[in-house]
Design a protein around this motif. Sequence first.
Motif, PDB file in Angstrom:
ATOM      1  N   MET A   1     -32.923  19.733 -84.799  1.00  0.00           N
ATOM      2  CA  MET A   1     -32.548  20.351 -83.539  1.00  0.00           C
ATOM      3  C   MET A   1     -31.404  21.316 -83.818  1.00  0.00           C
ATOM      4  SD  MET A   1     -32.718  20.722 -80.221  1.00  0.00           S
ATOM      5  CE  MET A   1     -33.651  19.416 -79.485  1.00  0.00           C
ATOM      6  N   ILE A   2     -31.385  22.403 -83.080  1.00  0.00           N
ATOM      7  CA  ILE A   2     -30.312  23.385 -83.195  1.00  0.00           C
ATOM      8  C   ILE A   2     -29.547  23.385 -81.876  1.00  0.00           C
ATOM      9  CG2 ILE A   2     -29.716  25.803 -83.546  1.00  0.00           C
ATOM     10  CD1 ILE A   2     -32.454  26.068 -85.004  1.00  0.00           C
ATOM     11  N   LEU A   3     -28.245  23.115 -81.957  1.00  0.00           N
ATOM     12  CA  LEU A   3     -27.380  23.210 -80.798  1.00  0.00           C
ATOM     13  C   LEU A   3     -26.736  24.589 -80.829  1.00  0.00           C
ATOM     14  CD1 LEU A   3     -25.614  19.720 -80.969  1.00  0.00           C
ATOM     15  CD2 LEU A   3     -27.633  20.360 -79.630  1.00  0.00           C
ATOM     16  N   VAL A   4     -26.706  25.269 -79.702  1.00  0.00           N
ATOM     17  CA  VAL A   4     -26.145  26.617 -79.632  1.00  0.00           C
ATOM     18  C   VAL A   4     -24.954  26.595 -78.674  1.00  0.00           C
ATOM     19  CG1 VAL A   4     -26.600  29.033 -79.111  1.00  0.00           C
ATOM     20  CG2 VAL A   4     -28.437  27.595 -80.028  1.00  0.00           C
ATOM     21  N   VAL A   5     -23.811  27.054 -79.179  1.00  0.00           N
ATOM     22  CA  VAL A   5     -22.591  27.142 -78.381  1.00  0.00           C
ATOM     23  C   VAL A   5     -22.029  28.545 -78.559  1.00  0.00           C
ATOM     24  CG1 VAL A   5     -20.280  26.227 -77.977  1.00  0.00           C
ATOM     25  CG2 VAL A   5     -22.107  24.690 -78.713  1.00  0.00           C
ATOM     26  N   PRO A  47     -16.814  26.056 -79.612  1.00  0.00           N
ATOM     27  CA  PRO A  47     -17.611  25.888 -80.833  1.00  0.00           C
ATOM     28  C   PRO A  47     -16.814  25.322 -82.015  1.00  0.00           C
ATOM     29  CG  PRO A  47     -17.467  28.215 -80.215  1.00  0.00           C
ATOM     30  CD  PRO A  47     -16.803  27.427 -79.140  1.00  0.00           C
ATOM     31  N   GLU A  48     -15.533  25.661 -82.115  1.00  0.00           N
ATOM     32  CA  GLU A  48     -14.727  25.110 -83.217  1.00  0.00           C
ATOM     33  C   GLU A  48     -14.531  23.608 -83.039  1.00  0.00           C
ATOM     34  OE1 GLU A  48     -11.145  27.388 -83.581  1.00  0.00           O
ATOM     35  OE2 GLU A  48     -12.233  29.175 -84.215  1.00  0.00           O
ATOM     36  N   ASP A  49     -14.294  23.186 -81.786  1.00  0.00           N
ATOM     37  CA  ASP A  49     -14.140  21.751 -81.527  1.00  0.00           C
ATOM     38  C   ASP A  49     -15.442  21.015 -81.820  1.00  0.00           C
ATOM     39  OD1 ASP A  49     -11.510  22.135 -80.749  1.00  0.00           O
ATOM     40  OD2 ASP A  49     -11.955  22.101 -78.603  1.00  0.00           O
TER      41      ASP A  49
END
Length: 152
Positions: A1-5, A47-49
């Motif tokens: 799965m790819i999570l996109v933020v 995204p960094e978190d």
Amino acid sequence: MILVVDGRKFYVSKTYLSYQSRYFANLFSEASKDSGRSEMELKDVNPEDLQYYLDILYGGNGIDVNGILVIAKMYNTPLVLHKCEEFLIEKSELELRKKLELAGKYGLDELKKLCLDRIITKEDILSVLPENINKMDHESMAEILKKTLALI
């Protein structure tokens, strides 16, 4: 799965993430209804978190404990909360006030006990009180009040 933020892609194991987080288990369960879906966008996350969170989850060492705790609580991930608590107890050089604040905010009971045990003097009490006393969790405030009364 790819999570996109925010356009940044994070490749994750659905199975492992679902096992570690009830939030993701529910999210992926809903997504499986759209069987061809391989990407999922996450909102309201830095995204960094998220990178630090995933790093901790997969066995690394994160940097921004506060950011990781926000996400670990949001995504209901006890393993990451526990690893952050261990880091705060064993390695973190944060001041006692900040550690006690994080312990109260994220339910880190072992850290809270350790912090409260370190409060012995009037100076210690003053050092952990926040500017806005209403922001301190009630359990910590009660313990500090007991310690204050014991010093009188």
